[in-house]
Motif scaffolding. Sequence first.
Motif, mmCIF file in Angstrom:
data_model
loop_
_atom_site.group_PDB
_atom_site.id
_atom_site.type_symbol
_atom_site.label_atom_id
_atom_site.label_comp_id
_atom_site.label_asym_id
_atom_site.label_seq_id
_atom_site.Cartn_x
_atom_site.Cartn_y
_atom_site.Cartn_z
ATOM 1 N N VAL A 136 0.858 -1.188 0.000
ATOM 2 C CA VAL A 136 0.000 0.000 0.000
ATOM 3 C C VAL A 136 0.892 1.235 0.000
ATOM 4 O O VAL A 136 2.014 1.219 0.517
ATOM 5 C CB VAL A 136 -0.940 0.101 1.224
ATOM 6 N N GLU A 137 0.367 2.293 -0.587
ATOM 7 C CA GLU A 137 1.105 3.545 -0.599
ATOM 8 C C GLU A 137 0.262 4.547 0.188
ATOM 9 O O GLU A 137 -0.922 4.734 -0.119
ATOM 10 C CB GLU A 137 1.210 3.989 -2.062
ATOM 11 N N VAL A 138 0.847 5.160 1.202
ATOM 12 C CA VAL A 138 0.093 6.125 2.018
ATOM 13 C C VAL A 138 0.615 7.524 1.722
ATOM 14 O O VAL A 138 1.798 7.806 1.911
ATOM 15 C CB VAL A 138 0.248 5.812 3.530
ATOM 16 N N VAL A 139 -0.260 8.368 1.197
ATOM 17 C CA VAL A 139 0.127 9.762 0.944
ATOM 18 C C VAL A 139 -0.870 10.660 1.671
ATOM 19 O O VAL A 139 -2.046 10.730 1.277
ATOM 20 C CB VAL A 139 0.106 10.085 -0.572
ATOM 21 N N GLY A 140 -0.408 11.329 2.723
ATOM 22 C CA GLY A 140 -1.314 12.155 3.526
ATOM 23 C C GLY A 140 -2.418 11.285 4.085
ATOM 24 O O GLY A 140 -2.152 10.252 4.715
#
Length: 467
Positions: free
Chosen positions: A212-216
């Motif tokens: 998963v990629e978490v941005v903000g």
Amino acid sequence: MSDRARPVLVVANRLPVSKSPQGWVPSAGGLVTALRPVVEDGGGAWIGWDDDHEGVPAQVDGLACTLRGLRLSGAEVQGYYHGFANRTLWPLLHDLVVTPIIEARWWAVYRDVNERFAQAVDDELDADDEQTMVWVHDYHLMLVPAMLRRRRPRTRIGFFLHVPFPPPELFARLPWRGALLDGLLAADAIGVHTERYRDNLLRTIAHLVADVEVVGDRIRTADGHEVEIVVGPISIDATGFAALATDPETEAELQDLRTQFGDRRVLLGVDRLDYTKGIPNRLEAIEQLLTEHPEHVGRIAFVQIAVPSRDDVREYRELRQQVETEVGRINGRFTHPGSDVPVHYLYRGISRPALAAYYRLADVMCVTPLKDGMNLVAKEFVTVQHAADAGGVLLLSEFCGAALELGGDAVRCNPFDVNGMSTMMDHALALPPADRRERLARMARRIHDHDVFAWVDGQLEALRGRR
Ligand code: ADQ
């Protein structure tokens, strides 16, 4: 169709109606009041467990939305509701204030029942319906977003968690942690009450879900799906409660209470009888207060109103016994013959005017949970007191969501520190009247400006993908 009027289908464990002697009526809670315009506009619907009432009607007078009651078998209620929801997830999500029971059979039933809810939503929607937004509520239904996504790839799906989300190292204890997170991540928007719960959820996802990629506040999953975490502290119908504060029925109830309590100062607790609410610790603090400050004996009363809750579950029956034993013990210790008891304990739900009258009567409202997602009682008390120009004090645990909004003007306490809590009770009783009123005014303003209607708007705006 304008975007604002997109129909909303609410999915929750319970339906927004209850059976009275006069037949089915809309329930009185704040969530129902807030969601009513949302589900009523544009032909919405509400799907929920029928709570073992056969024949819930599809339409109920006074609520213009379609109701779909899901019938569950005894084994389903046992495994899904009493078991996995109430004895595994509830304590796990409340920082393990009691030990969660890990039971694979309950998990299997929880999965099956969530599948039934997802299927019921699918059945409710027309084959080509891409307009209706589905809003799933709470920890009972954490798998529903993914189960529905498989059936409806293009439907907008929101989820709101009404309870806390714990730190990753606590959530990680659950064997089925990955499946639950995957369940949530298929939504378009996941709502939580506070920044802290959002941070816990984001850290848990980053720690436990692969790729998963978490941005903000946004998360992109391995398959490219994007979901936003939306912080929205739930609230109350502040205008409604302010009006209730001076309603003639409330005034009449208050008259009676004032006659009964005379010039005694009143400390009040109002809770579902749940071990997260910290009632035994509160009683211990009252006992300390009477022990350390004998000048209060005979001059204060502590009133605990406890709504019966989940008494099919062993931990709740044990809690009731513990509370009743404590009340008896304290009263035995401090009652003088012929005088009134120091602790008044009501084990029942009360009417809204009676509740508002108790809120008005209270000099100190004790909201001291060990852990609580938000806590609406705190907001109701402040609103009623301010509207009636009263001068009570809110004693507030630092471990509830409401502390983040109201903590600066409430008297804060740590409910695990019984000595400290009893000192804070004494301090609250001694606050000067002008200070109390200023604190109440600031808290009431905040609640008024962030009421439950604002909460619904914020959550639905995120669900529409417009933020
Ligand atoms: P609850 O744990 O039920 O809710 P809370 O937010 O305090 O807790 O709501 C309780 C409601 O029940 C209040 O509206 C109160 O007026 C009413 N109530 C309590 N005692 C009563 C009595 N004796 N008679 C009549 N009414 C009574 C869960 C989460 C909370 C979260 C809410 C909403 O645990 O943290 O704030 O959902 O998201």
